[in-house]
Design an enzyme around this catalytic site. Structure first.
Site, PDB file in Angstrom:
ATOM      1  N   LEU A 106      21.582 -54.153 -26.688  1.00  0.00           N
ATOM      2  CA  LEU A 106      21.092 -52.790 -26.542  1.00  0.00           C
ATOM      3  C   LEU A 106      22.284 -51.869 -26.757  1.00  0.00           C
ATOM      4  O   LEU A 106      23.400 -52.182 -26.318  1.00  0.00           O
ATOM      5  CB  LEU A 106      20.505 -52.558 -25.138  1.00  0.00           C
ATOM      6  CG  LEU A 106      19.232 -53.334 -24.761  1.00  0.00           C
ATOM      7  CD1 LEU A 106      18.861 -53.068 -23.313  1.00  0.00           C
ATOM      8  CD2 LEU A 106      18.073 -52.957 -25.675  1.00  0.00           C
ATOM      9  N   ASP A 107      22.069 -50.737 -27.423  1.00  0.00           N
ATOM     10  CA  ASP A 107      23.195 -49.845 -27.648  1.00  0.00           C
ATOM     11  C   ASP A 107      23.607 -49.160 -26.351  1.00  0.00           C
ATOM     12  O   ASP A 107      22.902 -49.222 -25.340  1.00  0.00           O
ATOM     13  CB  ASP A 107      22.907 -48.836 -28.764  1.00  0.00           C
ATOM     14  CG  ASP A 107      21.824 -47.840 -28.407  1.00  0.00           C
ATOM     15  OD1 ASP A 107      21.905 -47.217 -27.335  1.00  0.00           O
ATOM     16  OD2 ASP A 107      20.886 -47.657 -29.208  1.00  0.00           O
ATOM     17  N   ILE A 108      24.733 -48.500 -26.377  1.00  0.00           N
ATOM     18  CA  ILE A 108      25.332 -47.955 -25.158  1.00  0.00           C
ATOM     19  C   ILE A 108      24.433 -46.932 -24.475  1.00  0.00           C
ATOM     20  O   ILE A 108      24.458 -46.788 -23.245  1.00  0.00           O
ATOM     21  CB  ILE A 108      26.719 -47.339 -25.470  1.00  0.00           C
ATOM     22  CG1 ILE A 108      27.456 -46.970 -24.171  1.00  0.00           C
ATOM     23  CG2 ILE A 108      26.581 -46.124 -26.400  1.00  0.00           C
ATOM     24  CD1 ILE A 108      28.895 -46.574 -24.397  1.00  0.00           C
TER      25      ILE A 108
END
Length: 297
Positions: A106-108
């Site tokens: 998952l991206d930040i």
């Protein structure tokens, strides 16, 4: 047990089979003190070392563990970050002779459900496109969303890396310029959910993954906390991707870790919830309405 070395290394959580094949070719793996070669087979009695560190050898399915982690925004999906940002691995239970493998990323700026396992083969099967495992997200978008936009997103739009689409979209309510939607897709490309909505001229300002295949984010997994799946749940997950299941009990260390975690996340013997409880979110505004029947479940 008599299996290929790269398969045993992958199952021990050291990486994918392809990565292990490369490390064997590079001479970084020793078996009983001798440099291994590609094609070597090993058994439980063999001593294996990778980059000078011993590798715990187990039978297929033995000691297999899976945990559900509720990722907060601001954490990165890497073991070590050169910028010093917190990572999703920082709060996971410590392991001896094994390591946690993240199932996807998952991206930040995305929060929600992440799966981790000690079984490299299971992680690879769950992530492989051929398994066609769907992911469900709750997304809040800013801007006008028409029926034409919804139809286009379900039919498919062309992104920089090819055609992408949502397999289903369900209205989650909302007022003003912000609206909530539940969306489902079959892939996990980089920032795919955000890019799909941006193709329709709207901006995503909240994004949370709430389901990965049959696994829902449970309410007892508070933000930044993890919950371990029991043996029956792990076996069901393995059976879904045609991996041998096991009925072997957890080790004493594993039992103690689960007991400690349960004492933190449960009280009064509460029953395990079947789905995600939006009221448990850390942010009070994160309360979209729950839809009725969703065709992608």
């Amino acid at each position: 047990m008599d299996e290929k070395l790269q398969k045993v290394l992958a199952r021990a959580g050291q990486g994918s089979r392809r990565e292990m094949e490369n490390r064997i070719r590079e001479g970084r793996v020793l078996v009983n003190g001798a440099v291994a070669t590609l094609g070597d087979r090993v058994s439980l009695t063999d001593v294996i070392e990778l980059d000078g560190y011993p590798v715990k050898v187990t039978e297929a399915g033995e000691g297999r563990r899976v945990i559900i982690y509720n990722k907060p925004e601001g954490e990165v999906c890497t073991r070590k970050d050169p910028e010093g940002r917190p990572t999703v691995f920082d709060k996971l239970p410590r392991l001896r002779g094994e390591r946690w493998i993240a199932v996807g990323r998952l991206d930040i700026n995305t929060s929600g459900l992440l799966l981790f396992t000690t079984d490299g083969e299971l992680a690879n099967r769950l992530m492989h496109p051929s398994t066609e495992i769907d992911r469900e997200y709750l997304v809040r978008v800013m801007g006008d969303v028409s029926e034409e936009n919804i139809a286009a997103l379900k039919k498919g739009v062309t992104l920089d890396d090819g055609i992408a689409k949502f397999t289903d979209i369900v209205d989650g309510g909302g007022e003003g310029i912000n609206r909530w939607f539940y969306v489902c897709l079959m892939e996990g490309r980089n920032r795919e959910v955000r890019r799909l909505w941006e193709s329709q001229g709207v901006k995503v300002n909240r994004l949370k993954r709430v389901r990965f295949g049959p696994v829902f984010l449970p309410s007892k997994a508070k933000m930044g906390r993890w919950v371990e799946m029991d043996d029956a749940e792990v076996n069901a997950l393995c059976a879904m991707v045609d991996i041998q299941v096991t009925s072997k009990p957890k080790t004493q260390q594993q039992k103690q870790e689960v007991k400690r975690q349960q004492s933190k996340t449960t009280a009064g013997g509460a029953r395990r919830p079947k789905g995600f409880d939006w009221q448990s979110s850390d942010k009070p505004e994160f309360k979209p309405k729950k839809p009725g029947k969703r065709s992608f479940r």
